[in-house]
Design a protein around this motif. Structure first.
Motif, PDB file in Angstrom:
ATOM      1  N   LEU A 176       0.722  -1.030  -0.333  1.00 50.06           N
ATOM      2  CA  LEU A 176       0.078   0.310   0.140  1.00 50.06           C
ATOM      3  C   LEU A 176       0.668   0.988   0.033  1.00 50.06           C
ATOM      4  O   LEU A 176       0.085   2.136  -0.900  1.00 50.06           O
ATOM      5  N   PRO A 177       1.252   1.033   0.489  1.00 49.72           N
ATOM      6  CA  PRO A 177       2.105   1.958   0.900  1.00 49.72           C
ATOM      7  C   PRO A 177       3.110   3.134  -0.660  1.00 49.72           C
ATOM      8  O   PRO A 177       3.008   3.975  -1.266  1.00 49.72           O
ATOM      9  N   VAL A 178       3.635   2.195  -1.672  1.00 49.80           N
ATOM     10  CA  VAL A 178       3.727   1.989  -2.399  1.00 49.80           C
ATOM     11  C   VAL A 178       3.438   2.447  -3.485  1.00 49.80           C
ATOM     12  O   VAL A 178       3.379   3.061  -4.254  1.00 49.80           O
ATOM     13  N   THR A 179       1.741   1.790  -3.196  1.00 53.72           N
ATOM     14  CA  THR A 179       0.125   2.432  -4.419  1.00 53.72           C
ATOM     15  C   THR A 179       0.407   3.435  -4.318  1.00 53.72           C
ATOM     16  O   THR A 179      -0.179   4.474  -5.385  1.00 53.72           O
ATOM     17  N   LYS A 180       0.295   3.950  -2.509  1.00 48.52           N
ATOM     18  CA  LYS A 180      -0.049   5.183  -2.977  1.00 48.52           C
ATOM     19  C   LYS A 180       0.521   6.031  -3.157  1.00 48.52           C
ATOM     20  O   LYS A 180       0.298   7.773  -3.290  1.00 48.52           O
ATOM     21  N   ASN A 181       2.080   6.036  -3.361  1.00 49.60           N
ATOM     22  CA  ASN A 181       3.092   6.904  -4.067  1.00 49.60           C
ATOM     23  C   ASN A 181       3.735   6.968  -5.169  1.00 49.60           C
ATOM     24  O   ASN A 181       3.895   8.177  -5.822  1.00 49.60           O
ATOM     25  N   VAL A 182       2.776   5.618  -6.364  1.00 54.55           N
ATOM     26  CA  VAL A 182       2.710   5.670  -6.762  1.00 54.55           C
ATOM     27  C   VAL A 182       1.675   5.533  -8.281  1.00 54.55           C
ATOM     28  O   VAL A 182       1.972   7.311  -9.078  1.00 54.55           O
ATOM     29  N   TYR A 183       0.307   5.177  -7.514  1.00 55.30           N
ATOM     30  CA  TYR A 183      -0.901   5.318  -8.247  1.00 55.30           C
ATOM     31  C   TYR A 183      -2.067   6.065  -7.438  1.00 55.30           C
ATOM     32  O   TYR A 183      -2.688   6.441  -8.529  1.00 55.30           O
ATOM     33  N   HIS A 184      -1.728   6.721  -6.841  1.00 56.19           N
ATOM     34  CA  HIS A 184      -2.527   7.589  -5.661  1.00 56.19           C
ATOM     35  C   HIS A 184      -1.876   9.331  -5.943  1.00 56.19           C
ATOM     36  O   HIS A 184      -2.817   9.882  -5.241  1.00 56.19           O
ATOM     37  N   ARG A 185      -1.134   9.155  -6.790  1.00 54.25           N
ATOM     38  CA  ARG A 185      -0.099   9.933  -6.336  1.00 54.25           C
ATOM     39  C   ARG A 185      -1.107  11.848  -6.824  1.00 54.25           C
ATOM     40  O   ARG A 185      -0.662  13.188  -6.821  1.00 54.25           O
ATOM     41  N   GLY A 186      -1.617  11.091  -8.049  1.00 56.75           N
ATOM     42  CA  GLY A 186      -1.970  12.515  -9.029  1.00 56.75           C
ATOM     43  C   GLY A 186      -2.866  11.596 -10.356  1.00 56.75           C
ATOM     44  O   GLY A 186      -3.389  10.233 -10.089  1.00 56.75           O
ATOM     45  N   SER A 187      -2.503  12.415 -11.457  1.00 55.55           N
ATOM     46  CA  SER A 187      -3.089  11.029 -12.730  1.00 55.55           C
ATOM     47  C   SER A 187      -1.826   9.653 -12.773  1.00 55.55           C
ATOM     48  O   SER A 187      -1.303   9.420 -12.697  1.00 55.55           O
ATOM     49  N   HIS A 188      -2.894   8.784 -13.973  1.00 55.51           N
ATOM     50  CA  HIS A 188      -2.069   8.009 -13.890  1.00 55.51           C
ATOM     51  C   HIS A 188      -0.359   7.752 -14.653  1.00 55.51           C
ATOM     52  O   HIS A 188       0.045   6.981 -14.477  1.00 55.51           O
ATOM     53  N   MET A 189      -0.720   8.859 -15.258  1.00 52.60           N
ATOM     54  CA  MET A 189       0.586   9.361 -15.837  1.00 52.60           C
ATOM     55  C   MET A 189       2.098   9.961 -15.052  1.00 52.60           C
ATOM     56  O   MET A 189       3.226   9.308 -15.134  1.00 52.60           O
ATOM     57  N   GLU A 190       1.577  10.553 -14.150  1.00 49.35           N
ATOM     58  CA  GLU A 190       2.321  11.303 -12.837  1.00 49.35           C
ATOM     59  C   GLU A 190       3.014   9.488 -12.663  1.00 49.35           C
ATOM     60  O   GLU A 190       3.670   9.976 -11.910  1.00 49.35           O
ATOM     61  N   GLY A 191       2.075   8.865 -11.907  1.00 44.36           N
ATOM     62  CA  GLY A 191       2.486   7.843 -11.893  1.00 44.36           C
ATOM     63  C   GLY A 191       3.777   6.772 -12.618  1.00 44.36           C
ATOM     64  O   GLY A 191       4.666   6.570 -12.272  1.00 44.36           O
ATOM     65  N   THR A 192       3.861   7.328 -14.365  1.00 42.44           N
ATOM     66  CA  THR A 192       5.068   7.029 -15.335  1.00 42.44           C
ATOM     67  C   THR A 192       6.247   7.691 -14.266  1.00 42.44           C
ATOM     68  O   THR A 192       7.300   6.615 -14.335  1.00 42.44           O
ATOM     69  N   VAL A 193       6.170   8.403 -13.727  1.00 43.91           N
ATOM     70  CA  VAL A 193       7.591   9.151 -13.361  1.00 43.91           C
ATOM     71  C   VAL A 193       8.059   8.830 -12.022  1.00 43.91           C
ATOM     72  O   VAL A 193       8.645   8.745 -11.856  1.00 43.91           O
ATOM     73  N   ALA A 194       6.631   7.902 -11.201  1.00 45.64           N
ATOM     74  CA  ALA A 194       6.940   7.969 -10.122  1.00 45.64           C
ATOM     75  C   ALA A 194       7.414   6.231 -10.267  1.00 45.64           C
ATOM     76  O   ALA A 194       8.009   5.917  -9.482  1.00 45.64           O
ATOM     77  N   LEU A 195       7.579   5.402 -11.192  1.00 46.51           N
ATOM     78  CA  LEU A 195       7.532   4.218 -11.626  1.00 46.51           C
ATOM     79  C   LEU A 195       9.329   3.896 -11.754  1.00 46.51           C
ATOM     80  O   LEU A 195      10.092   3.462 -11.371  1.00 46.51           O
ATOM     81  N   LYS A 196       9.625   5.204 -12.437  1.00 44.60           N
ATOM     82  CA  LYS A 196      11.245   5.415 -12.795  1.00 44.60           C
ATOM     83  C   LYS A 196      11.512   5.815 -11.386  1.00 44.60           C
ATOM     84  O   LYS A 196      12.870   5.440 -11.222  1.00 44.60           O
ATOM     85  N   TRP A 197      11.026   6.545 -10.560  1.00 44.40           N
ATOM     86  CA  TRP A 197      11.952   7.017  -8.969  1.00 44.40           C
ATOM     87  C   TRP A 197      12.113   5.163  -8.106  1.00 44.40           C
ATOM     88  O   TRP A 197      13.024   5.761  -7.854  1.00 44.40           O
ATOM     89  N   ALA A 198      10.611   4.707  -8.390  1.00 42.59           N
ATOM     90  CA  ALA A 198      10.666   3.213  -8.251  1.00 42.59           C
ATOM     91  C   ALA A 198      11.885   2.593  -7.490  1.00 42.59           C
ATOM     92  O   ALA A 198      12.819   1.967  -7.086  1.00 42.59           O
ATOM     93  N   LEU A 199      12.678   2.541 -10.140  1.00 42.69           N
ATOM     94  CA  LEU A 199      13.370   2.139 -10.106  1.00 42.69           C
ATOM     95  C   LEU A 199      14.318   2.330  -9.712  1.00 42.69           C
ATOM     96  O   LEU A 199      15.536   1.562  -9.606  1.00 42.69           O
ATOM     97  N   VAL A 200      14.778   3.221  -8.921  1.00 45.67           N
ATOM     98  CA  VAL A 200      16.164   4.667  -9.027  1.00 45.67           C
ATOM     99  C   VAL A 200      16.368   3.421  -7.540  1.00 45.67           C
ATOM    100  O   VAL A 200      17.117   3.725  -7.203  1.00 45.67           O
ATOM    101  N   ALA A 201      15.267   3.917  -7.184  1.00 49.92           N
ATOM    102  CA  ALA A 201      15.463   2.946  -5.515  1.00 49.92           C
ATOM    103  C   ALA A 201      16.344   1.872  -5.348  1.00 49.92           C
ATOM    104  O   ALA A 201      16.662   1.321  -4.492  1.00 49.92           O
ATOM    105  N   ARG A 202      15.560   0.840  -6.162  1.00 52.30           N
ATOM    106  CA  ARG A 202      15.455  -0.483  -6.734  1.00 52.30           C
ATOM    107  C   ARG A 202      17.405  -0.743  -7.396  1.00 52.30           C
ATOM    108  O   ARG A 202      17.765  -2.057  -7.132  1.00 52.30           O
TER     109      ARG A 202
END
Ligand SMILES: N[C@@H](CC=O)C(=O)O
Length: 305
Positions: A246-272
């Motif tokens: 849930l913390p990841v879902t909120k930070n990637v897919y609840h943060r604004g539009s689904h498009m914004e989620g794409t940017v968040a996906l990249k930050w998640a991959l930076v974290a990994r």
């Protein structure tokens, strides 16, 4: 290679270098990591998460080729087919075949989002793309709150056509989800039905053969577990995974539009440690200051790093 997507099919991002060029070393790292995970059944490139429509035709070709090379034959590479007109979409599909794509995910013609479609036009779009390219195709069911969502008869017609083997369902209307999927299943039991409700995975996991999601590109391991739990009708396990994520879902897919989620996906991959930056192409924009840290913290909380 058989097209069995009954499991997780991530839709990975397209990595860019800091100056905005395609990062082929990044594709190699991302594709070889995802393709080597047991339970990953294929990768869908050039979708929304892959910024596919922001690339030139040549870049699209090279991205497909690079992902094909990265997975070393472990899993099929499926290309998003997104051009608005059927003629240009069929040409795009032929280029994808040449580049090594094994299947295509066909997007609705963009104008339908605003104006709706003429009866028979979606069926014709799938027929033409398949006949001209030979690509096996995935039906993409758009959300109910768009005019490009297909009514039940249109879905049944499309999946009855040669070459259509799976459906990526993102309808986001539970009345339609609950009533249409059983009808489609009863008539076409071989059709592979995949959820693409990144933000409602728990709620859609019990009726599907798998998931085709951008989320799979950052958290493949727990999503594979969640798909297994869904198939076993093990709600407690699926809920546990949902709560962990849930913390990841909120930070990637609840943060604004689904498009914004794409940017968040990249930050998640930076974290990994898979990507070294989160550069995107316009009209995507960088996230607000501090979002990278929030996303990294969420990835830690979910035990993904
Ligand atoms: N999960 C999304 C992203 C699309 O490709 C959707 O529902 O369509």
């Amino acid at each position: 290679m058989s097209l069995d997507l009954r499991g997780l099919t991530p839709a990975p991002v397209t990595p860019f270098t800091r100056d905005g060029e395609i990062d082929y070393a990044g594709i190699k790292k991302l594709g070889s990591w995802l393709g080597g995970i047991d339970g990953v059944k294929g990768l869908v490139v050039l979708g929304h998460a892959g910024e596919g429509t922001f690339l030139t035709s040549d870049e699209q070709t090279r991205v497909i080729e690079a992902f094909v090379e990265s997975v070393k034959g472990e899993v099929p590479i499926i290309a998003g087919i997104t051009r608005e007109g059927d003629y240009v979409a069929a040409e795009e599909a032929k280029r994808a075949v040449k580049a090594g794509a094994t299947a295509g995910l066909v997007y609705p013609s963009h104008g339908w989002l605003r104006f709706g479609y003429q009866e028979g036009a979606p069926q014709e779009r799938y027929r033409r793309i398949h006949e001209e390219s030979g690509l096996p195709l995935i039906l993409f069911q758009y959300p109910d709150n768009t005019k490009a969502t297909y009514n039940l008869q249109t879905q049944l017609d499309i999946v009855s056509q040669p070459g259509v083997f799976a459906m990526k369902n993102g309808v986001r209307n539970m009345k339609r989800w609950d009533t249409e999927i059983p009808v489609i299943r009863a008539e076409y039991p071989e059709l592979q039905i995949l959820t693409c409700h990144d933000e409602y995975l728990l709620h859609t996991m019990f009726d599907v053969d798998g998931a085709l999601v951008g989320y799979g590109g950052i958290a493949p391991e727990p999503l594979i577990e969640m798909i297994k739990a869904g198939k076993a009708q093990d709600y407690a396990k699926a809920r546990e995974l949902h709560d962990r994520l849930l913390p990841v879902t909120k930070n990637v897919y609840h943060r604004g539009s689904h498009m914004e989620g794409t940017v968040a996906l990249k930050w998640a991959l930076v974290a990994r440690g898979i990507l070294d930056n989160a550069t995107v192409r316009a009209p995507l924009r960088p996230l607000a200051e501090g979002a990278d840290k929030q996303i990294a913290d969420a990835m830690h909380q979910a035990k993904l790093v």
